[in-house]
Write a protein that holds these residues in place. Sequence first.
Motif, mmCIF file in Angstrom:
data_model
loop_
_atom_site.group_PDB
_atom_site.id
_atom_site.type_symbol
_atom_site.label_atom_id
_atom_site.label_comp_id
_atom_site.label_asym_id
_atom_site.label_seq_id
_atom_site.Cartn_x
_atom_site.Cartn_y
_atom_site.Cartn_z
ATOM 1 N N GLU A 83 4.554 -32.183 8.373
ATOM 2 C CA GLU A 83 3.439 -32.276 9.303
ATOM 3 C C GLU A 83 2.202 -32.857 8.622
ATOM 4 O O GLU A 83 1.487 -33.669 9.209
ATOM 5 C CB GLU A 83 3.128 -30.896 9.885
ATOM 6 N N LEU A 84 1.957 -32.455 7.392
ATOM 7 C CA LEU A 84 0.798 -32.964 6.674
ATOM 8 C C LEU A 84 1.011 -34.406 6.236
ATOM 9 O O LEU A 84 0.086 -35.220 6.275
ATOM 10 C CB LEU A 84 0.507 -32.075 5.467
ATOM 11 N N LEU A 85 2.228 -34.731 5.817
ATOM 12 C CA LEU A 85 2.503 -36.069 5.305
ATOM 13 C C LEU A 85 2.472 -37.133 6.390
ATOM 14 O O LEU A 85 2.356 -38.321 6.082
ATOM 15 C CB LEU A 85 3.863 -36.087 4.596
ATOM 16 N N THR A 86 2.585 -36.753 7.650
ATOM 17 C CA THR A 86 2.560 -37.732 8.748
ATOM 18 C C THR A 86 1.187 -37.847 9.396
ATOM 19 O O THR A 86 1.070 -38.432 10.478
ATOM 20 C CB THR A 86 3.597 -37.346 9.818
ATOM 21 N N CYS A 87 0.158 -37.320 8.756
ATOM 22 C CA CYS A 87 -1.196 -37.432 9.299
ATOM 23 C C CYS A 87 -1.712 -38.869 9.156
ATOM 24 O O CYS A 87 -1.345 -39.590 8.217
ATOM 25 C CB CYS A 87 -2.145 -36.480 8.571
ATOM 26 N N ARG A 88 -2.573 -39.256 10.086
ATOM 27 C CA ARG A 88 -3.272 -40.539 10.015
ATOM 28 C C ARG A 88 -4.698 -40.304 9.511
ATOM 29 O O ARG A 88 -5.205 -39.187 9.522
ATOM 30 C CB ARG A 88 -3.306 -41.190 11.394
ATOM 31 N N GLN A 89 -5.336 -41.366 9.090
ATOM 32 C CA GLN A 89 -6.685 -41.231 8.548
ATOM 33 C C GLN A 89 -7.677 -40.744 9.604
ATOM 34 O O GLN A 89 -8.677 -40.114 9.269
ATOM 35 C CB GLN A 89 -7.133 -42.572 7.952
ATOM 36 N N ARG A 90 -7.418 -41.019 10.864
ATOM 37 C CA ARG A 90 -8.315 -40.559 11.922
ATOM 38 C C ARG A 90 -8.174 -39.063 12.185
ATOM 39 O O ARG A 90 -9.010 -38.482 12.899
ATOM 40 C CB ARG A 90 -8.022 -41.315 13.217
ATOM 41 N N ASP A 91 -7.138 -38.428 11.654
ATOM 42 C CA ASP A 91 -6.886 -37.020 11.956
ATOM 43 C C ASP A 91 -7.786 -36.071 11.174
ATOM 44 O O ASP A 91 -7.865 -34.895 11.510
ATOM 45 C CB ASP A 91 -5.416 -36.676 11.671
ATOM 46 N N ALA A 92 -8.438 -36.554 10.124
ATOM 47 C CA ALA A 92 -9.303 -35.695 9.305
ATOM 48 C C ALA A 92 -10.716 -35.699 9.883
ATOM 49 O O ALA A 92 -11.327 -36.761 10.053
ATOM 50 C CB ALA A 92 -9.312 -36.180 7.867
ATOM 51 N N LEU A 93 -11.230 -34.512 10.169
ATOM 52 C CA LEU A 93 -12.594 -34.341 10.680
ATOM 53 C C LEU A 93 -13.344 -33.432 9.718
ATOM 54 O O LEU A 93 -13.418 -32.206 9.917
ATOM 55 C CB LEU A 93 -12.568 -33.749 12.088
ATOM 56 N N PRO A 94 -13.900 -33.982 8.627
ATOM 57 C CA PRO A 94 -14.552 -33.138 7.618
ATOM 58 C C PRO A 94 -15.726 -32.346 8.167
ATOM 59 O O PRO A 94 -15.960 -31.210 7.740
ATOM 60 C CB PRO A 94 -15.000 -34.153 6.549
ATOM 61 N N GLY A 95 -16.495 -32.940 9.094
ATOM 62 C CA GLY A 95 -17.653 -32.238 9.617
ATOM 63 C C GLY A 95 -17.306 -30.961 10.343
ATOM 64 O O GLY A 95 -18.093 -30.005 10.351
ATOM 65 N N GLU A 96 -16.137 -30.921 10.950
ATOM 66 C CA GLU A 96 -15.690 -29.733 11.674
ATOM 67 C C GLU A 96 -14.631 -28.947 10.911
ATOM 68 O O GLU A 96 -14.141 -27.927 11.405
ATOM 69 C CB GLU A 96 -15.128 -30.142 13.039
ATOM 70 N N GLN A 97 -14.268 -29.431 9.741
ATOM 71 C CA GLN A 97 -13.218 -28.826 8.914
ATOM 72 C C GLN A 97 -11.916 -28.654 9.695
ATOM 73 O O GLN A 97 -11.269 -27.608 9.665
ATOM 74 C CB GLN A 97 -13.667 -27.477 8.350
ATOM 75 N N LEU A 98 -11.536 -29.727 10.390
ATOM 76 C CA LEU A 98 -10.304 -29.739 11.177
ATOM 77 C C LEU A 98 -9.425 -30.891 10.715
ATOM 78 O O LEU A 98 -9.919 -31.960 10.347
ATOM 79 C CB LEU A 98 -10.610 -29.891 12.670
ATOM 80 N N ALA B 153 -8.401 -49.084 -4.916
ATOM 81 C CA ALA B 153 -7.175 -49.646 -5.478
ATOM 82 C C ALA B 153 -6.465 -50.581 -4.513
ATOM 83 O O ALA B 153 -5.531 -51.285 -4.919
ATOM 84 C CB ALA B 153 -6.236 -48.530 -5.907
ATOM 85 N N GLY B 154 -6.888 -50.598 -3.252
ATOM 86 C CA GLY B 154 -6.272 -51.504 -2.286
ATOM 87 C C GLY B 154 -5.383 -50.849 -1.256
ATOM 88 O O GLY B 154 -4.649 -51.546 -0.546
ATOM 89 N N VAL B 155 -5.425 -49.534 -1.138
ATOM 90 C CA VAL B 155 -4.640 -48.846 -0.114
ATOM 91 C C VAL B 155 -5.174 -49.239 1.272
ATOM 92 O O VAL B 155 -6.396 -49.307 1.466
ATOM 93 C CB VAL B 155 -4.709 -47.319 -0.320
ATOM 94 N N PRO B 156 -4.302 -49.532 2.245
ATOM 95 C CA PRO B 156 -4.768 -49.907 3.586
ATOM 96 C C PRO B 156 -5.698 -48.850 4.168
ATOM 97 O O PRO B 156 -5.445 -47.655 4.060
ATOM 98 C CB PRO B 156 -3.473 -50.023 4.383
ATOM 99 N N ARG B 157 -6.752 -49.336 4.802
ATOM 100 C CA ARG B 157 -7.768 -48.446 5.351
ATOM 101 C C ARG B 157 -7.921 -48.703 6.836
ATOM 102 O O ARG B 157 -7.974 -49.857 7.276
ATOM 103 C CB ARG B 157 -9.096 -48.664 4.625
ATOM 104 N N GLY B 158 -7.982 -47.619 7.616
ATOM 105 C CA GLY B 158 -8.156 -47.743 9.053
ATOM 106 C C GLY B 158 -7.775 -46.457 9.748
ATOM 107 O O GLY B 158 -6.962 -45.672 9.232
ATOM 108 N N PRO B 159 -8.344 -46.214 10.939
ATOM 109 C CA PRO B 159 -8.062 -44.949 11.633
ATOM 110 C C PRO B 159 -6.581 -44.717 11.910
ATOM 111 O O PRO B 159 -6.104 -43.582 11.836
ATOM 112 C CB PRO B 159 -8.867 -45.077 12.937
ATOM 113 N N GLY B 160 -5.843 -45.783 12.208
ATOM 114 C CA GLY B 160 -4.431 -45.626 12.522
ATOM 115 C C GLY B 160 -3.507 -45.684 11.331
ATOM 116 O O GLY B 160 -2.282 -45.547 11.488
ATOM 117 N N ARG B 161 -4.051 -45.896 10.146
ATOM 118 C CA ARG B 161 -3.220 -45.974 8.951
ATOM 119 C C ARG B 161 -2.809 -44.574 8.486
ATOM 120 O O ARG B 161 -3.455 -43.580 8.808
ATOM 121 C CB ARG B 161 -4.002 -46.659 7.826
ATOM 122 N N TRP B 162 -1.723 -44.536 7.691
ATOM 123 C CA TRP B 162 -1.290 -43.263 7.135
ATOM 124 C C TRP B 162 -2.345 -42.724 6.189
ATOM 125 O O TRP B 162 -3.077 -43.486 5.533
ATOM 126 C CB TRP B 162 0.039 -43.426 6.390
#
Length: 418
Positions: free
Chosen positions: A243-258, A292-301
């Motif tokens: 479940e954690l390994l399939t998260c996308r970058q948009r799934d992290a909400l640091p301001g709400e700690q979710l 380092a060049g890792v793809p960046r974007g809300p829909g990326r892993w």
Amino acid sequence: MLETGDPSRDLMGFVLPQTGALVEVANPARPYVLLDASGAVVEPVSEFFAELQACSRPPSTIRSYGMDLLRWWRFLDAWGVEWRRATRAQARDFARWMAIAPKPVRAHWRRRAGGAQGHPVAGASAGVPNSVTGRPGPGLMYAATTRAHCETVLRSFYDFHLDAGTGPIVNPFPVARERRRLPMAAGGSPRSSPGGRYRPSVPARIPRRIPDTRFDELFAALRHNRDRALLAFWVSNGARAEELLTCRQRDALPGEQLLGVVRKGTRAYQQVPSSADAFVWLRLYQEEAWRAGVPRGPGRWMWWTLRPPFRPLTYHAARAMFGRANALLGSNWTLHDLRRTAAYRMARDPKLALTDVQWVLGHAHLSTTQIYLPAGRDEIVDAVRAHHVRQTHEVRVPAVPAAGYRPDSLTELFGRTW
């Protein structure tokens, strides 16, 4: 040669042939196929896989079922029995063989490349408890949980074809009469299922968690911020490894700690609360990865390999990372122990409702969450040790003999000073 089902047949000398295979297919509608000894697709198993997929079973469950079916297909192939003609005699022999015969061990790919043959170190450490965790390593025999799972899978497979009219008219894996499902009015559980006649008894075990001191050692053994972020999330929100390994970058909400995860069973999207430290380590990892060049974007892993060409981090790669940390400490913790640790910490908090813990862990039934309420192995051991210390230092009041008995006579008889 003795016929299959003969009670005098030597099952100890039987060697399961390594024929057929379970193959992963790059097709969402058909994630796995079972191949027989000739390399042909086993269509009855494919139909069963389609039924599992229609019942919202994830690909990981289909793979787990497929490994049990592959073992059964190899057993039948060795005795020349067609799956529709399998009887309870073959099912009984299969259950006996799994209970008494050593399981086949495939050599690591490095051993195979080097030409090594045979059983890899089938020796002294198999099944011996680890000195750090107390958990026994993989034994040479099939575990009771493995045999129970295999029996359930095969019984379900034949039940499916029995209902469809495409299999034998009698299920080779029968239901034990004394284990038939009780109605709800008679105290039956909604989670209970009929037990099989050849299903072994699985002992109840206390979920093993990682003690705080051991977790600190494990965390310190990690070398990369990515790995530290993964462990911080696993131990704070109790998400399953996949479940954690399939998260996308948009799934992290640091301001709400979710952190948003897709649940394994229901495939529902759920935002689970996580610790602030986990988001700090995540940010440190992302800064390094993006430079380092890792793809960046809300829909990326969210999680990637550390070296180019960058690929999404898989479960097996995360497990290998965790295994390297274990090797440094001489321990054998598992990724799922992190989820158990998070569950134990939350369930033992008197200020946190158990129903809240159930929601965070994604348990369908509260009874599953309740198994984390009892004290863990380490707490029980410490409590018993403290009991023995109290017994040693406890001040004993000398006993007084009853009226009519002379203390000197009792001392002479029993060797005790009154």
